[in-house]
Design an enzyme around this catalytic site. Structure first.
Site, PDB file in Angstrom:
ATOM      1  N   HIS A  72       0.831  -1.208   0.000  1.00  0.00           N
ATOM      2  CA  HIS A  72       0.000   0.000   0.000  1.00  0.00           C
ATOM      3  C   HIS A  72       0.863   1.254   0.000  1.00  0.00           C
ATOM      4  O   HIS A  72       0.500   2.274  -0.609  1.00  0.00           O
ATOM      5  CB  HIS A  72      -0.929   0.002   1.210  1.00  0.00           C
ATOM      6  CG  HIS A  72      -2.161  -0.821   1.011  1.00  0.00           C
ATOM      7  ND1 HIS A  72      -3.427  -0.386   1.364  1.00  0.00           N
ATOM      8  CD2 HIS A  72      -2.333  -2.061   0.495  1.00  0.00           C
ATOM      9  CE1 HIS A  72      -4.326  -1.322   1.071  1.00  0.00           C
ATOM     10  NE2 HIS A  72      -3.679  -2.346   0.547  1.00  0.00           N
ATOM     11  N   ASP A 260       3.092 -19.959   0.760  1.00  0.00           N
ATOM     12  CA  ASP A 260       3.338 -21.030  -0.202  1.00  0.00           C
ATOM     13  C   ASP A 260       2.540 -20.746  -1.475  1.00  0.00           C
ATOM     14  O   ASP A 260       2.019 -19.642  -1.639  1.00  0.00           O
ATOM     15  CB  ASP A 260       2.970 -22.397   0.402  1.00  0.00           C
ATOM     16  CG  ASP A 260       1.533 -22.453   0.920  1.00  0.00           C
ATOM     17  OD1 ASP A 260       0.706 -21.596   0.504  1.00  0.00           O
ATOM     18  OD2 ASP A 260       1.220 -23.333   1.744  1.00  0.00           O
TER      19      ASP A 260
END
Length: 332
Positions: A72, A260
């Site tokens: 952000h 992952d």
């Protein structure tokens, strides 16, 4: 502000040649370097990692909160820690509608790391660099890939809520909108897909995706691209009436605290939480990359590292374009 891939700065240089007034654009590199603090604060990476590890051990929310905050920050005015600025008037970047959902643990992580760095290297290391290091460290702590972080950013001098509008991807965006937004920051479609993989950790609240469950369209209340059993599961967590606004739903329903490639496997199974997630598999232009990342954690990790390093160069400030803040939440 320049957001090209190599973070080049443009300066207008003018010459008077007799009666001829000549102006030309001169480019200079942002001078980021993996060894930027080698002589001024050689232990900075160790100091930051120790502080981040302590915070992560207290709450795993530290990982998605810090990673999301870095993203952000970079997409609004560049990677300059402007999102950390606190305002008494409620008009800083962090006060914008798109940023009020940023978890406090992310801010706390960077602030604690800054305090630790200041204790050993006062006035040397920028909050922007500490945030970039912390983002890498939480990825590693959550099981993701290790990578080198380029350093040398200075902290920005501007932080206003008004400049956030339209700069951050919302959960309803399609692939065209995502590609255009990331391209405006010098990032490719592959970078965009890899960075979206950060949704393998973290959570969201019901109001960000409830439209996919109850009012997707006039003739089809449930988004047809949602796996039916997954839709039912989401409805149990987020009922149409009386949903608890504090309920958090994991972005990755299989391994929510592990960095992952399960996020991409979920997309192939039509179990992406946001529209902006699932469209990556539904759109033929991005589908092949999603499948590739779903099939190979190594390929995803490699692409993620490249994208994170490119993201970290967006809108970098150098020299008098920025400062080294003593307190990350306030301008000097």
């Amino acid at each position: 502000m320049d957001t090209s891939n190599d973070s080049k700065r443009h300066m207008l240089t003018c010459f008077f040649l007799g009666m001829l007034f000549l102006c030309m654009v001169v480019e200079s590199d942002a001078q980021l370097s993996e060894t930027f603090y080698a002589s001024t604060c050689p232990n900075v990476e160790l100091i930051v990692r120790q502080a981040v590890t302590t915070k992560y051990q207290q709450t795993t929310i530290t990982a998605p909160a810090t990673l999301r905050m870095f993203f952000h920050d970079c997409f609004v005015g560049g990677c300059d820690a402007s999102v950390l600025i606190a305002s008494d008037n409620g008009d800083a970047e962090r006060d914008s509608q798109d940023n009020i959902s940023l978890a406090g643990d992310g801010f706390d992580t960077v602030n604690k790391a800054k305090l630790a760095v200041e204790a050993q290297c006062p006035g040397i290391v920028s909050c922007a660099d500490i945030m970039a290091l912390a983002a890498r460290d939480v990825v590693v702590l959550a099981g993701g890939p290790e990578y080198k972080v380029e350093l040398g950013r200075r902290d920005g001098l501007v932080s206003t809520a008004s400049r956030v509008d339209g700069k951050l991807p919302g959960p309803e965006l399609d692939v065209n909108s995502l590609v255009n937004l990331f391209a405006s920051n010098g990032l490719t479609m592959t970078d965009m897909i890899a960075l979206s993989g950060a949704h393998t950790i973290g959570f969201s609240h019901c109001d960000r995706f409830a439209h996919r469950l109850y009012n997707f369209s006039t003739f089809m209340p449930v988004d047809p691209t949602l796996d039916p059993s997954y839709a039912q599961q989401l409805m149990q967590s987020c009922p149409r009436v009386g949903a608890d606004p504090s309920v958090a739903v994991n972005l990755d329903l299989t391994t929510p605290n592990v960095f992952d490639n399960a996020y991409f496997k979920n997309l192939v199974a039509r179990k992406g939480l946001f529209t902006s997630d699932q469209v990556l598999f539904n759109d033929f232009r991005s589908q092949a990359t999603v499948i590739r990342f779903a099939n190979s954690a190594e390929e995803f990790n490699t692409a993620f590292i490249l994208a994170m390093r490119k993201l970290g160069r967006v809108g970098v400030k150098v020299g008098n374009q920025g400062e080294i803040r003593r307190d990350c939440s306030a301008f000097n």
